[in-house]
Design an enzyme around this catalytic site. Structure first.
Site, PDB file in Angstrom:
ATOM      1  N   SER A 237       0.844  -1.189   0.000  1.00  0.00           N
ATOM      2  CA  SER A 237       0.000   0.000   0.000  1.00  0.00           C
ATOM      3  C   SER A 237       0.881   1.241   0.000  1.00  0.00           C
ATOM      4  O   SER A 237       1.827   1.339   0.786  1.00  0.00           O
ATOM      5  CB  SER A 237      -0.902   0.014   1.233  1.00  0.00           C
ATOM      6  OG  SER A 237      -1.478   1.288   1.433  1.00  0.00           O
ATOM      7  N   LYS A 238       0.563   2.192  -0.872  1.00  0.00           N
ATOM      8  CA  LYS A 238       1.359   3.423  -0.912  1.00  0.00           C
ATOM      9  C   LYS A 238       1.150   4.260   0.349  1.00  0.00           C
ATOM     10  O   LYS A 238       1.966   5.136   0.644  1.00  0.00           O
ATOM     11  CB  LYS A 238       1.030   4.234  -2.161  1.00  0.00           C
ATOM     12  CG  LYS A 238      -0.397   4.731  -2.253  1.00  0.00           C
ATOM     13  CD  LYS A 238      -0.609   5.487  -3.558  1.00  0.00           C
ATOM     14  CE  LYS A 238      -2.035   5.998  -3.678  1.00  0.00           C
ATOM     15  NZ  LYS A 238      -2.261   6.709  -4.957  1.00  0.00           N
ATOM     16  N   ARG A 239       0.093   4.003   1.089  1.00  0.00           N
ATOM     17  CA  ARG A 239      -0.137   4.738   2.331  1.00  0.00           C
ATOM     18  C   ARG A 239       0.659   4.161   3.501  1.00  0.00           C
ATOM     19  O   ARG A 239       0.889   4.831   4.490  1.00  0.00           O
ATOM     20  CB  ARG A 239      -1.630   4.726   2.682  1.00  0.00           C
ATOM     21  CG  ARG A 239      -2.504   5.494   1.705  1.00  0.00           C
ATOM     22  CD  ARG A 239      -3.970   5.425   2.096  1.00  0.00           C
ATOM     23  NE  ARG A 239      -4.803   6.190   1.183  1.00  0.00           N
ATOM     24  CZ  ARG A 239      -5.280   5.722   0.044  1.00  0.00           C
ATOM     25  NH1 ARG A 239      -4.997   4.484  -0.318  1.00  0.00           N
ATOM     26  NH2 ARG A 239      -6.029   6.471  -0.739  1.00  0.00           N
ATOM     27  N   ARG A 240       1.063   2.891   3.362  1.00  0.00           N
ATOM     28  CA  ARG A 240       1.726   2.219   4.476  1.00  0.00           C
ATOM     29  C   ARG A 240       3.153   1.785   4.148  1.00  0.00           C
ATOM     30  O   ARG A 240       4.028   1.812   5.013  1.00  0.00           O
ATOM     31  CB  ARG A 240       0.901   0.995   4.879  1.00  0.00           C
ATOM     32  CG  ARG A 240       1.457   0.179   6.030  1.00  0.00           C
ATOM     33  CD  ARG A 240       0.664  -1.096   6.241  1.00  0.00           C
ATOM     34  NE  ARG A 240       0.659  -1.938   5.043  1.00  0.00           N
ATOM     35  CZ  ARG A 240      -0.436  -2.334   4.408  1.00  0.00           C
ATOM     36  NH1 ARG A 240      -1.626  -1.980   4.850  1.00  0.00           N
ATOM     37  NH2 ARG A 240      -0.365  -3.082   3.314  1.00  0.00           N
TER      38      ARG A 240
END
Length: 470
Positions: A237-240
């Site tokens: 995930s690009k958020r994580r």
């Protein structure tokens, strides 16, 4: 499919290139080159609210950095509105679309009340609505039969048509949806092979229904790649997770190493040798050999790949590729950098770094006016073992000053002699000298470093460290 094989990579310019996207691009580019086919780039930029022009350029720069090229000018979906409008008109003339004003909440409520097709149940099919605010255009999926395709990785895949919702092909704002543009573009660009992530499997029957509705009954060759997960087996995930390809580039990973590693995410060569030139990968790669199981993105394994590639560089190439970090991102004033000194140490540094961004910390003691002391190293070597550090430094100041020749071998012998006089083996004896001169307990070989640093600076730093001891 007949004719020249044509593969495509179709990213959306909404951010940096995801490592998963880079893997997908490679898994299109490699078989295209292997089969004497063509690799095409299509920029899916119809989402005007999220797309930015700098991302378009960044995607192309990142792909070139990895070593990929394309055989025709990039196609921009934003320039193909007439094609999509024509396709929508043809679908409408055939009675295969209708306008719908259902909200997501409406759909979910009806599904909970009485079941029906997953997602959307065709509530507006016969209401006779026309275009208007808040109304989207939906495609009538067949109520009977099956839609199937053969996947090189997953085998035969079959969907019952009565499980497919009437999906949206045009938003209420007039923008065509991904599925429609995708199907139209692949037909127009004569794409023969569709190689993409497994998240698109469930959209493939809709894609095929659209192709058939537009008069294209043949199918491209499909290969849906396994998902990439992190060390916790969660989808990247690009958020994580750290997933931006450009971030790895900017930290000094080599493009050849990154491309080689990405190829192993779901595929392995038949002889088990993973680290190899891309020319060999192109010869050996087969989409049929790609696994269905998820592939773990392991930064430690990537580091191993990169370290191997760094050590394999010719020294002159290593020096040249290290310069961006040494000349612009280094902690010393630019005028203090001496490339001749770095070239002397380069072969020793090359054996000890994993990524190029580690190079400045390996040689900063040469170009800083005084060493940047690591507090933990100073405490461990100089404070806790001051009983050894003080006589070692004192003895080395006297021994080094008396050396006739300032060479690594002479410095080694002098340090060894001082250590033996204190009943300390060389490994422990040289530790205070290293920390005094470089500020750390790790780095290039000590005596070669002292030779490059010079007699005056070395003695000055040993004396200063003595004065700083508790």
């Amino acid at each position: 499919m007949t004719g020249v094989p044509r593969f495509r990579f179709a990213p959306s310019p909404t951010g940096f290139l995801h490592v998963g996207g880079a893997r997908s691009a490679l898994f299109n580019w490699i078989p295209a080159r292997q089969m004497g086919g063509q690799f095409l780039l299509r920029i899916e930029d119809t989402d005007t609210e999220r797309n930015r022009e700098e991302w378009v350029e960044g995607l192309q720069v990142a792909l070139r950095w990895l070593g990929m090229d394309w055989d025709e000018p990039p196609v921009r979906q934003s320039a193909r509105a007439e094609l999509y409008a024509d396709a929508l008109a043809r679908l409408g003339d055939a009675g295969l679309t209708y306008w719908c004003d259902c909200t997501t909440e409406d759909v979910q409520r009806r599904a909970a009340e009485r079941g029906g097709k997953p997602g959307y149940d065709g509530f507006c099919r016969d209401r006779g609505l026309g275009p208007g605010e808040g109304r989207a255009l939906r495609f009538r999926t067949p109520d009977e039969g099956e839609t199937s395709f053969t996947d090189l990785i997953r085998g035969d895949v079959v969907f019952r048509n009565d499980t497919l919702e009437d999906f949206i092909v045009q938003r209420s704002n007039g923008v065509p949806m991904f599925l429609l543009a995708n199907a139209v573009d692949d037909v127009d660009m004569a794409i023969t092979h569709v190689v993409r992530g497994e998240e698109h499997v469930n959209g493939t029957p809709k894609y095929l229904l659209l192709r058939q509705a537009l008069g294209m009954f043949d199918q491209p060759v499909f290969a849906h790649l396994p998902v990439i997960v992190n060390e916790k087996r969660q989808k990247l995930s690009k958020r994580r997770d750290d997933v931006a390809l450009e971030g790895y580039r900017d930290r000094g990973y080599l493009p050849e190493a990154m491309a080689n590693y990405l190829v192993t995410l779901g595929w392995g060569p038949p002889d088990g040798v993973e680290i190899r030139p891309m020319s060999e990968v192109v010869d050996l790669f087969r989409l049929e050999d790609v696994t269905k199981s998820s592939a773990a993105f392991d930064v430690k394994k990537l580091d191993h790949f990169n370290g191997e590639y760094v050590r394999a560089l010719p020294t002159a190439t290593f020096v040249r590729q290290s310069l961006p970090w040494l000349e612009t991102d280094a902690p010393w004033p630019p005028e203090r950098f001496d490339i001749a000194k770095f070239e002397t140490l380069a072969p020793l540094v090359q054996e000890r770094v994993t990524v190029l961004s580690e190079v400045p910390a390996m040689v900063d003691f040469v170009f800083l006016e005084s060493p940047a002391f690591d507090d933990a190293a100073w405490d461990k070597v100089m404070v806790r073992r001051v009983d050894l550090a003080r006589p070692m430094l004192t003895g080395c100041v006297e021994a080094f000053a008396a050396l006739e020749h300032w060479t690594s071998s002479a410095l080694h012998d002098a340090t060894l002699a001082v250590g033996e006089s204190l009943d300390a083996k060389l490994g422990k004896a040289q530790a205070p000298v290293r920390v005094a001169v470089t500020g750390r307990t790790v780095g290039p070989p000590l005596f070669e470093s002292l030779e490059v640093l010079g007699r005056d600076v070395t003695l000055e730093r040993l004396t200063a460290a003595l004065a700083r001891l508790p």
